[in-house]
Write a protein that holds these residues in place. Structure first.
Motif, PDB file in Angstrom:
ATOM      1  N   VAL A 177       0.851  -1.190   0.000  1.00  0.00           N
ATOM      2  CA  VAL A 177       0.000   0.000   0.000  1.00  0.00           C
ATOM      3  C   VAL A 177       0.883   1.236   0.000  1.00  0.00           C
ATOM      4  O   VAL A 177       1.799   1.367   0.820  1.00  0.00           O
ATOM      5  CB  VAL A 177      -0.935   0.016   1.228  1.00  0.00           C
ATOM      6  N   GLU A 178       0.616   2.118  -0.945  1.00  0.00           N
ATOM      7  CA  GLU A 178       1.338   3.381  -1.035  1.00  0.00           C
ATOM      8  C   GLU A 178       0.397   4.503  -0.632  1.00  0.00           C
ATOM      9  O   GLU A 178      -0.783   4.493  -0.987  1.00  0.00           O
ATOM     10  CB  GLU A 178       1.846   3.606  -2.457  1.00  0.00           C
ATOM     11  N   LYS A 179       0.935   5.465   0.101  1.00  0.00           N
ATOM     12  CA  LYS A 179       0.156   6.628   0.525  1.00  0.00           C
ATOM     13  C   LYS A 179       0.817   7.887  -0.020  1.00  0.00           C
ATOM     14  O   LYS A 179       2.026   8.070   0.124  1.00  0.00           O
ATOM     15  CB  LYS A 179       0.074   6.681   2.047  1.00  0.00           C
ATOM     16  N   ILE A 180       0.023   8.734  -0.648  1.00  0.00           N
ATOM     17  CA  ILE A 180       0.504  10.012  -1.171  1.00  0.00           C
ATOM     18  C   ILE A 180      -0.328  11.109  -0.518  1.00  0.00           C
ATOM     19  O   ILE A 180      -1.562  11.034  -0.492  1.00  0.00           O
ATOM     20  CB  ILE A 180       0.348  10.087  -2.706  1.00  0.00           C
ATOM     21  N   ASN A 181       0.342  12.118   0.009  1.00  0.00           N
ATOM     22  CA  ASN A 181      -0.325  13.277   0.611  1.00  0.00           C
ATOM     23  C   ASN A 181       0.176  14.542  -0.060  1.00  0.00           C
ATOM     24  O   ASN A 181       1.366  14.650  -0.353  1.00  0.00           O
ATOM     25  CB  ASN A 181       0.013  13.400   2.103  1.00  0.00           C
ATOM     26  N   PHE A 182      -0.721  15.490  -0.256  1.00  0.00           N
ATOM     27  CA  PHE A 182      -0.278  16.810  -0.697  1.00  0.00           C
ATOM     28  C   PHE A 182      -1.337  17.846  -0.361  1.00  0.00           C
ATOM     29  O   PHE A 182      -2.497  17.515  -0.104  1.00  0.00           O
ATOM     30  CB  PHE A 182       0.079  16.837  -2.189  1.00  0.00           C
ATOM     31  N   VAL A 183      -0.901  19.092  -0.332  1.00  0.00           N
ATOM     32  CA  VAL A 183      -1.799  20.227  -0.134  1.00  0.00           C
ATOM     33  C   VAL A 183      -1.594  21.170  -1.306  1.00  0.00           C
ATOM     34  O   VAL A 183      -0.463  21.536  -1.623  1.00  0.00           O
ATOM     35  CB  VAL A 183      -1.521  20.971   1.192  1.00  0.00           C
ATOM     36  N   GLU A 184      -2.679  21.527  -1.943  1.00  0.00           N
ATOM     37  CA  GLU A 184      -2.638  22.474  -3.060  1.00  0.00           C
ATOM     38  C   GLU A 184      -3.182  23.812  -2.558  1.00  0.00           C
ATOM     39  O   GLU A 184      -4.186  23.852  -1.833  1.00  0.00           O
ATOM     40  CB  GLU A 184      -3.480  21.955  -4.224  1.00  0.00           C
ATOM     41  N   ILE A 185      -2.519  24.909  -2.942  1.00  0.00           N
ATOM     42  CA  ILE A 185      -2.919  26.249  -2.493  1.00  0.00           C
ATOM     43  C   ILE A 185      -3.193  27.122  -3.706  1.00  0.00           C
ATOM     44  O   ILE A 185      -2.381  27.168  -4.641  1.00  0.00           O
ATOM     45  CB  ILE A 185      -1.826  26.902  -1.623  1.00  0.00           C
ATOM     46  N   THR A 186      -4.332  27.796  -3.679  1.00  0.00           N
ATOM     47  CA  THR A 186      -4.701  28.724  -4.748  1.00  0.00           C
ATOM     48  C   THR A 186      -5.072  30.065  -4.122  1.00  0.00           C
ATOM     49  O   THR A 186      -5.840  30.109  -3.154  1.00  0.00           O
ATOM     50  CB  THR A 186      -5.902  28.187  -5.551  1.00  0.00           C
ATOM     51  N   ASP A 187      -4.530  31.151  -4.662  1.00  0.00           N
ATOM     52  CA  ASP A 187      -4.892  32.500  -4.210  1.00  0.00           C
ATOM     53  C   ASP A 187      -6.129  32.960  -4.970  1.00  0.00           C
ATOM     54  O   ASP A 187      -6.189  32.852  -6.200  1.00  0.00           O
ATOM     55  CB  ASP A 187      -3.762  33.492  -4.477  1.00  0.00           C
ATOM     56  N   VAL A 188      -7.092  33.477  -4.228  1.00  0.00           N
ATOM     57  CA  VAL A 188      -8.332  33.977  -4.813  1.00  0.00           C
ATOM     58  C   VAL A 188      -8.523  35.426  -4.366  1.00  0.00           C
ATOM     59  O   VAL A 188      -8.465  35.712  -3.160  1.00  0.00           O
ATOM     60  CB  VAL A 188      -9.555  33.143  -4.362  1.00  0.00           C
ATOM     61  N   THR A 189      -8.733  36.317  -5.314  1.00  0.00           N
ATOM     62  CA  THR A 189      -8.986  37.721  -4.999  1.00  0.00           C
ATOM     63  C   THR A 189     -10.436  38.050  -5.331  1.00  0.00           C
ATOM     64  O   THR A 189     -10.893  37.810  -6.452  1.00  0.00           O
ATOM     65  CB  THR A 189      -8.043  38.650  -5.793  1.00  0.00           C
ATOM     66  N   PHE A 190     -11.143  38.568  -4.322  1.00  0.00           N
ATOM     67  CA  PHE A 190     -12.538  38.977  -4.491  1.00  0.00           C
ATOM     68  C   PHE A 190     -12.621  40.454  -4.849  1.00  0.00           C
ATOM     69  O   PHE A 190     -11.815  41.262  -4.387  1.00  0.00           O
ATOM     70  CB  PHE A 190     -13.309  38.781  -3.180  1.00  0.00           C
ATOM     71  N   LYS A 191     -13.614  40.789  -5.635  1.00  0.00           N
ATOM     72  CA  LYS A 191     -13.971  42.183  -5.863  1.00  0.00           C
ATOM     73  C   LYS A 191     -14.539  42.741  -4.558  1.00  0.00           C
ATOM     74  O   LYS A 191     -14.920  41.999  -3.660  1.00  0.00           O
ATOM     75  CB  LYS A 191     -15.045  42.282  -6.950  1.00  0.00           C
ATOM     76  N   LYS A 192     -14.644  44.039  -4.469  1.00  0.00           N
ATOM     77  CA  LYS A 192     -15.293  44.674  -3.323  1.00  0.00           C
ATOM     78  C   LYS A 192     -16.793  44.401  -3.436  1.00  0.00           C
ATOM     79  O   LYS A 192     -17.404  44.650  -4.476  1.00  0.00           O
ATOM     80  CB  LYS A 192     -15.007  46.181  -3.318  1.00  0.00           C
ATOM     81  N   LEU A 193     -17.369  43.828  -2.381  1.00  0.00           N
ATOM     82  CA  LEU A 193     -18.782  43.460  -2.384  1.00  0.00           C
ATOM     83  C   LEU A 193     -19.561  44.370  -1.450  1.00  0.00           C
ATOM     84  O   LEU A 193     -19.123  44.637  -0.328  1.00  0.00           O
ATOM     85  CB  LEU A 193     -18.954  42.003  -1.919  1.00  0.00           C
ATOM     86  N   ASP A 194     -20.733  44.807  -1.898  1.00  0.00           N
ATOM     87  CA  ASP A 194     -21.570  45.592  -0.995  1.00  0.00           C
ATOM     88  C   ASP A 194     -22.437  44.640  -0.163  1.00  0.00           C
ATOM     89  O   ASP A 194     -22.655  43.486  -0.526  1.00  0.00           O
ATOM     90  CB  ASP A 194     -22.419  46.610  -1.766  1.00  0.00           C
ATOM     91  N   LEU A 195     -22.935  45.144   0.951  1.00  0.00           N
ATOM     92  CA  LEU A 195     -23.688  44.319   1.890  1.00  0.00           C
ATOM     93  C   LEU A 195     -24.958  43.758   1.255  1.00  0.00           C
ATOM     94  O   LEU A 195     -25.335  42.612   1.525  1.00  0.00           O
ATOM     95  CB  LEU A 195     -24.029  45.122   3.154  1.00  0.00           C
ATOM     96  N   GLU A 196     -25.584  44.496   0.384  1.00  0.00           N
ATOM     97  CA  GLU A 196     -26.806  44.020  -0.290  1.00  0.00           C
ATOM     98  C   GLU A 196     -26.505  42.777  -1.139  1.00  0.00           C
ATOM     99  O   GLU A 196     -27.268  41.802  -1.135  1.00  0.00           O
ATOM    100  CB  GLU A 196     -27.370  45.146  -1.168  1.00  0.00           C
ATOM    101  N   THR A 197     -25.402  42.813  -1.862  1.00  0.00           N
ATOM    102  CA  THR A 197     -25.000  41.669  -2.688  1.00  0.00           C
ATOM    103  C   THR A 197     -24.689  40.460  -1.815  1.00  0.00           C
ATOM    104  O   THR A 197     -25.099  39.333  -2.121  1.00  0.00           O
ATOM    105  CB  THR A 197     -23.771  42.034  -3.544  1.00  0.00           C
ATOM    106  N   ILE A 198     -23.962  40.683  -0.728  1.00  0.00           N
ATOM    107  CA  ILE A 198     -23.615  39.592   0.187  1.00  0.00           C
ATOM    108  C   ILE A 198     -24.884  38.966   0.764  1.00  0.00           C
ATOM    109  O   ILE A 198     -25.032  37.739   0.775  1.00  0.00           O
ATOM    110  CB  ILE A 198     -22.681  40.099   1.307  1.00  0.00           C
ATOM    111  N   LYS A 199     -25.808  39.798   1.222  1.00  0.00           N
ATOM    112  CA  LYS A 199     -27.045  39.275   1.816  1.00  0.00           C
ATOM    113  C   LYS A 199     -27.876  38.506   0.788  1.00  0.00           C
ATOM    114  O   LYS A 199     -28.447  37.460   1.110  1.00  0.00           O
ATOM    115  CB  LYS A 199     -27.867  40.404   2.424  1.00  0.00           C
ATOM    116  N   ALA A 200     -27.940  38.992  -0.426  1.00  0.00           N
ATOM    117  CA  ALA A 200     -28.693  38.290  -1.474  1.00  0.00           C
ATOM    118  C   ALA A 200     -28.070  36.918  -1.744  1.00  0.00           C
ATOM    119  O   ALA A 200     -28.786  35.923  -1.909  1.00  0.00           O
ATOM    120  CB  ALA A 200     -28.735  39.126  -2.755  1.00  0.00           C
ATOM    121  N   TYR A 201     -26.749  36.853  -1.760  1.00  0.00           N
ATOM    122  CA  TYR A 201     -26.066  35.579  -1.974  1.00  0.00           C
ATOM    123  C   TYR A 201     -26.335  34.632  -0.803  1.00  0.00           C
ATOM    124  O   TYR A 201     -26.639  33.452  -1.009  1.00  0.00           O
ATOM    125  CB  TYR A 201     -24.563  35.806  -2.163  1.00  0.00           C
ATOM    126  N   VAL A 202     -26.247  35.131   0.396  1.00  0.00           N
ATOM    127  CA  VAL A 202     -26.510  34.301   1.571  1.00  0.00           C
ATOM    128  C   VAL A 202     -27.960  33.809   1.551  1.00  0.00           C
ATOM    129  O   VAL A 202     -28.235  32.640   1.831  1.00  0.00           O
ATOM    130  CB  VAL A 202     -26.176  35.061   2.878  1.00  0.00           C
TER     131      VAL A 202
END
Length: 149
Positions: free
Chosen positions: A74-99
């Protein structure tokens, strides 16, 4: 731990297929050193999305692969992948609608890049599929190593 449990069960339980490969993955979102897991409620989701608004954060996916070779080892392989994500500036109305849409509640960081929150993303640096929850590019690379003699 999940992948190991499933792999072991597939090897020992006659009711399950004898899997030669089992893959487990889990994704978290990290902003300024703080882990943003799945939101507990609407207030928590609004807090997370407000924190991510107009900033860059990281999506980290931990992957574990268990593989049984033809010789039974049995072979075990582990890794962690990292991705940077940049969000636009969101207004509270947009955030609440998404939620209110219900989409953020089963997702780390309170958003799914593959859904309506794709409109929040200004840019990503790294593997898009990692942010979705399974870093396919790295996974394919690691799996191809198992197929080589």
């Amino acid at each position: 731990m999940k992948a190991k449990e499933v792999f072991d069960r597939c090897q020992s339980d006659d009711q399950l297929p004898n899997a030669d490969i089992v893959i487990g993955a889990d994704t978290i979102v990290v902003k300024d050193g703080h882990v943003l897991e799945k939101p507990k409620d609407a207030t928590d989701a609004i807090r997370m999305l407000t924190q991510l608004s107009g900033t860059t954060h990281q999506a980290l996916t931990g992957v574990q692969i268990f593989s049984k070779a033809p010789n039974g080892e049995v072979e075990k392989i582990n890794f962690v992948e990292i991705t940077d994500v940049t969000f636009k500036k969101l207004d509270l109305e947009t955030i609440k609608a998404y939620v209110d849409s219900g989409e953020p509640f089963d997702k780390a960081g309170a958003y799914g890049i593959q859904g309506n929150a794709s409109a929040f993303v200004d840019s990503i640096k790294g593997d898009y599929w990692n942010v979705v929850g399974l870093p396919r590019n790295r996974l394919c690379s690691e799996l191809s190593k198992l197929c080589r003699p």
